[in-house]
Design a protein around this motif. Structure first.
Motif, PDB file in Angstrom:
ATOM      1  N   MET A   1      36.772  47.869  21.212  1.00  0.00           N
ATOM      2  CA  MET A   1      35.877  47.499  22.338  1.00  0.00           C
ATOM      3  C   MET A   1      35.804  48.644  23.331  1.00  0.00           C
ATOM      4  SD  MET A   1      35.216  44.139  24.193  1.00  0.00           S
ATOM      5  CE  MET A   1      33.775  44.161  25.692  1.00  0.00           C
ATOM      6  N   GLU A   2      34.770  49.156  23.862  1.00  0.00           N
ATOM      7  CA  GLU A   2      34.896  50.014  24.933  1.00  0.00           C
ATOM      8  C   GLU A   2      33.995  49.596  25.975  1.00  0.00           C
ATOM      9  OE1 GLU A   2      35.924  54.159  22.414  1.00  0.00           O
ATOM     10  OE2 GLU A   2      34.044  53.785  23.113  1.00  0.00           O
ATOM     11  N   LEU A   3      34.617  49.573  27.345  1.00  0.00           N
ATOM     12  CA  LEU A   3      33.896  49.470  28.512  1.00  0.00           C
ATOM     13  C   LEU A   3      34.040  50.776  29.268  1.00  0.00           C
ATOM     14  CD1 LEU A   3      35.649  46.238  29.643  1.00  0.00           C
ATOM     15  CD2 LEU A   3      33.529  46.543  28.345  1.00  0.00           C
ATOM     16  N   PHE A   4      32.828  51.086  30.011  1.00  0.00           N
ATOM     17  CA  PHE A   4      32.927  52.268  31.127  1.00  0.00           C
ATOM     18  C   PHE A   4      33.101  51.701  32.462  1.00  0.00           C
ATOM     19  CE2 PHE A   4      30.921  53.591  27.188  1.00  0.00           C
ATOM     20  CZ  PHE A   4      31.305  54.713  27.028  1.00  0.00           C
ATOM     21  N   CYS A   5      34.087  52.285  33.034  1.00  0.00           N
ATOM     22  CA  CYS A   5      34.195  51.797  34.508  1.00  0.00           C
ATOM     23  C   CYS A   5      34.284  52.915  35.414  1.00  0.00           C
ATOM     24  CB  CYS A   5      35.355  50.954  34.600  1.00  0.00           C
ATOM     25  SG  CYS A   5      36.990  51.338  34.326  1.00  0.00           S
ATOM     26  N   SER A   6      35.577  53.202  35.939  1.00  0.00           N
ATOM     27  CA  SER A   6      35.335  54.210  37.069  1.00  0.00           C
ATOM     28  C   SER A   6      36.344  55.616  36.837  1.00  0.00           C
ATOM     29  CB  SER A   6      36.193  53.701  38.456  1.00  0.00           C
ATOM     30  OG  SER A   6      36.856  52.652  37.831  1.00  0.00           O
ATOM     31  N   THR A   7      37.321  55.743  37.296  1.00  0.00           N
ATOM     32  CA  THR A   7      37.632  57.247  37.468  1.00  0.00           C
ATOM     33  C   THR A   7      38.906  57.697  36.864  1.00  0.00           C
ATOM     34  OG1 THR A   7      38.922  56.759  39.388  1.00  0.00           O
ATOM     35  CG2 THR A   7      36.633  57.450  39.789  1.00  0.00           C
ATOM     36  N   THR A   8      39.554  56.865  36.244  1.00  0.00           N
ATOM     37  CA  THR A   8      40.719  57.226  35.271  1.00  0.00           C
ATOM     38  C   THR A   8      40.726  56.362  34.086  1.00  0.00           C
ATOM     39  OG1 THR A   8      42.066  55.444  36.248  1.00  0.00           O
ATOM     40  CG2 THR A   8      42.190  58.020  37.356  1.00  0.00           C
ATOM     41  N   SER A   9      41.313  57.025  33.005  1.00  0.00           N
ATOM     42  CA  SER A   9      41.388  56.290  31.519  1.00  0.00           C
ATOM     43  C   SER A   9      42.525  55.220  31.707  1.00  0.00           C
ATOM     44  CB  SER A   9      41.604  57.305  30.507  1.00  0.00           C
ATOM     45  OG  SER A   9      40.197  57.819  30.401  1.00  0.00           O
ATOM     46  N   LEU A  10      42.259  54.208  31.039  1.00  0.00           N
ATOM     47  CA  LEU A  10      43.536  53.342  31.206  1.00  0.00           C
ATOM     48  C   LEU A  10      43.347  52.590  29.674  1.00  0.00           C
ATOM     49  CD1 LEU A  10      42.696  51.153  34.537  1.00  0.00           C
ATOM     50  CD2 LEU A  10      44.539  52.800  34.146  1.00  0.00           C
ATOM     51  N   SER A  11      44.616  52.171  29.155  1.00  0.00           N
ATOM     52  CA  SER A  11      44.913  51.468  28.016  1.00  0.00           C
ATOM     53  C   SER A  11      45.552  50.260  28.287  1.00  0.00           C
ATOM     54  CB  SER A  11      45.409  52.383  26.983  1.00  0.00           C
ATOM     55  OG  SER A  11      46.643  52.810  26.955  1.00  0.00           O
ATOM     56  N   TRP A 248      44.287  37.532  30.025  1.00  0.00           N
ATOM     57  CA  TRP A 248      44.701  38.251  31.385  1.00  0.00           C
ATOM     58  C   TRP A 248      43.975  39.606  31.438  1.00  0.00           C
ATOM     59  CZ3 TRP A 248      46.971  42.911  30.447  1.00  0.00           C
ATOM     60  CH2 TRP A 248      47.430  43.339  29.214  1.00  0.00           C
ATOM     61  N   ILE A 249      44.212  40.165  32.715  1.00  0.00           N
ATOM     62  CA  ILE A 249      43.963  41.447  32.857  1.00  0.00           C
ATOM     63  C   ILE A 249      44.813  42.133  33.900  1.00  0.00           C
ATOM     64  CG2 ILE A 249      42.283  40.572  35.068  1.00  0.00           C
ATOM     65  CD1 ILE A 249      40.431  42.810  34.133  1.00  0.00           C
ATOM     66  N   HIS A 250      44.945  43.226  33.957  1.00  0.00           N
ATOM     67  CA  HIS A 250      46.015  44.124  34.874  1.00  0.00           C
ATOM     68  C   HIS A 250      45.298  44.315  36.012  1.00  0.00           C
ATOM     69  CE1 HIS A 250      48.458  47.102  36.988  1.00  0.00           C
ATOM     70  NE2 HIS A 250      49.432  46.523  36.163  1.00  0.00           N
ATOM     71  N   VAL A 251      45.987  44.079  37.364  1.00  0.00           N
ATOM     72  CA  VAL A 251      45.289  44.163  38.596  1.00  0.00           C
ATOM     73  C   VAL A 251      44.389  45.382  38.807  1.00  0.00           C
ATOM     74  CG1 VAL A 251      47.513  45.055  39.605  1.00  0.00           C
ATOM     75  CG2 VAL A 251      45.332  43.892  41.004  1.00  0.00           C
ATOM     76  N   ASP A 252      45.062  46.706  38.221  1.00  0.00           N
ATOM     77  CA  ASP A 252      44.351  48.056  38.307  1.00  0.00           C
ATOM     78  C   ASP A 252      42.986  48.066  37.495  1.00  0.00           C
ATOM     79  OD1 ASP A 252      47.470  49.895  38.526  1.00  0.00           O
ATOM     80  OD2 ASP A 252      46.398  48.992  40.093  1.00  0.00           O
ATOM     81  N   ASP A 253      43.252  47.431  36.507  1.00  0.00           N
ATOM     82  CA  ASP A 253      41.744  47.522  35.522  1.00  0.00           C
ATOM     83  C   ASP A 253      40.728  46.522  36.339  1.00  0.00           C
ATOM     84  OD1 ASP A 253      43.030  48.789  33.627  1.00  0.00           O
ATOM     85  OD2 ASP A 253      43.765  47.084  32.497  1.00  0.00           O
ATOM     86  N   LEU A 254      41.159  45.269  36.718  1.00  0.00           N
ATOM     87  CA  LEU A 254      40.349  44.478  37.540  1.00  0.00           C
ATOM     88  C   LEU A 254      39.699  45.117  38.693  1.00  0.00           C
ATOM     89  CD1 LEU A 254      38.912  41.927  37.999  1.00  0.00           C
ATOM     90  CD2 LEU A 254      40.968  41.126  39.105  1.00  0.00           C
ATOM     91  N   VAL A 255      40.564  45.934  39.382  1.00  0.00           N
ATOM     92  CA  VAL A 255      40.079  46.785  40.615  1.00  0.00           C
ATOM     93  C   VAL A 255      38.996  47.761  40.154  1.00  0.00           C
ATOM     94  CG1 VAL A 255      40.610  48.580  42.311  1.00  0.00           C
ATOM     95  CG2 VAL A 255      41.766  46.347  42.209  1.00  0.00           C
ATOM     96  N   ASN A 256      39.315  48.428  39.074  1.00  0.00           N
ATOM     97  CA  ASN A 256      38.388  49.543  38.569  1.00  0.00           C
ATOM     98  C   ASN A 256      36.934  48.742  38.172  1.00  0.00           C
ATOM     99  OD1 ASN A 256      39.990  51.612  38.813  1.00  0.00           O
ATOM    100  ND2 ASN A 256      40.617  51.372  36.443  1.00  0.00           N
ATOM    101  N   LEU A 257      36.975  47.453  37.540  1.00  0.00           N
ATOM    102  CA  LEU A 257      35.839  46.759  37.174  1.00  0.00           C
ATOM    103  C   LEU A 257      34.976  46.370  38.457  1.00  0.00           C
ATOM    104  CD1 LEU A 257      37.202  44.372  34.343  1.00  0.00           C
ATOM    105  CD2 LEU A 257      35.741  46.562  34.057  1.00  0.00           C
ATOM    106  N   ILE A 258      35.684  45.831  39.730  1.00  0.00           N
ATOM    107  CA  ILE A 258      35.001  45.639  40.653  1.00  0.00           C
ATOM    108  C   ILE A 258      34.448  46.486  41.357  1.00  0.00           C
ATOM    109  CG2 ILE A 258      35.408  44.699  42.951  1.00  0.00           C
ATOM    110  CD1 ILE A 258      37.812  42.938  41.783  1.00  0.00           C
ATOM    111  N   TYR A 259      34.905  47.802  41.404  1.00  0.00           N
ATOM    112  CA  TYR A 259      34.792  49.089  41.877  1.00  0.00           C
ATOM    113  C   TYR A 259      33.525  49.304  41.216  1.00  0.00           C
ATOM    114  CZ  TYR A 259      35.300  53.846  43.882  1.00  0.00           C
ATOM    115  OH  TYR A 259      34.967  54.932  44.434  1.00  0.00           O
ATOM    116  N   GLU A 260      33.240  49.369  39.746  1.00  0.00           N
ATOM    117  CA  GLU A 260      32.259  49.764  39.058  1.00  0.00           C
ATOM    118  C   GLU A 260      31.016  48.812  39.164  1.00  0.00           C
ATOM    119  OE1 GLU A 260      30.002  52.282  36.219  1.00  0.00           O
ATOM    120  OE2 GLU A 260      31.611  52.329  37.531  1.00  0.00           O
ATOM    121  N   ALA A 261      31.411  47.530  39.505  1.00  0.00           N
ATOM    122  CA  ALA A 261      30.157  46.468  39.661  1.00  0.00           C
ATOM    123  C   ALA A 261      29.368  46.872  40.996  1.00  0.00           C
ATOM    124  CB  ALA A 261      30.886  45.376  39.541  1.00  0.00           C
TER     125      ALA A 261
END
Length: 302
Positions: A1-11, A248-261
C-alpha cells in the motif's frame, strides 16, 4: 500500500522507525505488516497554523516541522509558561503563545487549526479520569469550533485537522476495520464519536479532516518511551494472551500526515485511512522490543 504525504520518503514496519536510530534491517518480525509512505516534494504555500495540544508529544514535533518550513505558528495552550519553556523565543522566533482568553485573536486570521488537545489515556481509569478524558477532548474541540464559526468569513480558517483515535471502532481479535466501518460500543468508542461529532459542527465552508490515530511511537516519548525501559531491565512481557491487535504509527509519519492534511483538499471527512501505518499483535511488537534490547546491549559492549 502506498500513501502520498509530504517531503521525505519513510518506510515503516514492526521494526518501528529509522528515527529510533536502530537499523530496520536488524528487526525482522514474523507476521509484520509493511507500508511505504511516498512523499511529495512539492513545496506548500506558507500557512498560519493555530495548534491545540502543541506541548504534547505529537504537537511538539508538528510545531518543529511547521517552523522548519517557515510557517507561522500560534500555540493555543492552558499554560503559557509551560509552552514558553518548550518553545523558547530564541529557537522559535515569531511563534505566538496564547492562553484561552486570547485564543480568539489567534484563530481569526489563521489558515488552519490543528486540534490535538486531550488528557492522555495511558493512566489508571478511575471514574473521574474517564470523565476528564472525554471532557478534555470535547471542551477544547467545542471551543475551537465555536471560535472558527464565529469568525468573520474573511478571517475564518479554512481547514480544521482534528485528532481522533482508532478506539472509534472498538476492539476485536478477528475484525478488520476501515474508515467506513461502524463505531464500537465501548467507552473509547463513545469518546471518539462525541469528539468527532463536535469537530464536524464546524462551518460548512471549513474543510474538516479527522485522523483516527493508533498508538504513537517514537524514541522521545509516547508509548514506546514508557515500554523500552522495562525491556532494558529484562522486565517486559506480553499483556494477557499477547494476541491483542496493536495499531501503531511513528510520530514522524503522523506529523507528515497531519502536515499533508493541512494543504491537500482530498483529506476530508471522518476516519482518514492514514490512522495507522503498522498493525500486528502485542506478541509481535514485543519481539521487536526484545531485539532493540539486544542491539542496544551489543552497542554498549562494543
Amino acid at each position: 500500500m502506498e500513501l502520498f504525504c509530504s517531503t521525505t520518503s519513510l518506510s515503516s514496519s514492526f521494526a518501528l522507525s529509522s528515527a529510533l536510530f536502530v537499523p530496520t534491517s536488524s528487526f525482522p518480525v514474523p507476521g509484520s505488516r509493511r507500508l511505504m509512505v511516498l512523499c511529495s516534494s512539492e513545496k506548500s504555500q506558507k500557512m498560519t497554523v493555530s495548534v491545540t495540544g502543541a506541548t504534547g508529544f505529537i504537537g511538539r514535533r508538528l510545531v518543529q516541522r511547521l517552523r522548519a518550513d517557515n510557517h507561522s505558528i500560534r500555540v493555543l495552550t492552558r499554560s503559557k509558561s509551560k509552552a514558553e519553556q518548550i518553545f523558547p523565543a530564541k529557537d522559535f522566533p515569531g511563534i505566538v503563545i496564547a492562553e484561552e482568553p486570547d485564543w480568539k485573536k489567534c484563530v481569526q486570521g489563521s489558515t488552519a487549526v490543528v486540534n490535538l488537545a486531550g488528557l492522555p489515556i495511558s493512566t489508571r481509569w478511575s471514574p473521574e479520569i474517564k470523565k476528564e478524558i472525554k471532557d478534555s477532548r470535547i471542551r477544547v474541540t467545542s471551543k475551537v469550533v465555536e471560535l472558527m464559526n464565529n469568525s468573520p468569513a474573511e478571517a475564518r480558517p479554512t481547514v480544521l485537522v482534528s485528532a481522533t483515535a482508532v478506539g472509534y471502532y472498538g476492539t476485536s481479535e478477528t475484525g478488520v476495520f476501515d474508515e467506513n466501518s461502524p463505531s464500537g460500543k465501548d467507552y473509547l468508542s463513545e469518546v471518539c464519536r462525541e469528539w468527532e461529532g463536535t469537530a464536524l459542527k464546524a462551518n460548512k465552508d471549513v474543510r474538516v479532516a479527522l485522523i483516527r490515530i493508533g498508538v504513537v511511537l517514537g524514541k522521545d516519548g509516547g508509548a514506546l518511551a514508557m515500554m523500552i525501559p522495562f525491556f532494558q531491565m529484562f522486565a517486559g512481557g506480553p499483556l494477557g494472551s499477547g494476541q491483542q491487535w496493536f495499531s501503531w504509527i511513528h510520530v514522524d509519519d503522523l506529523v507528515n500526515l497531519i502536515y499533508e492534511a493541512l494543504s491537500n483538499p482530498s483529506y476530508k471527512g471522518q476516519g482518514l485511512k492514514h490512522s495507522a501505518i503498522g498493525a500486528g499483535c502485542w506478541q509481535e511488537l514485543l519481539m521487536g522490543l526484545r531485539r532493540i534490547r539486544l542491539d542496544l546491549g551489543k552497542c554498549a559492549s562494543s
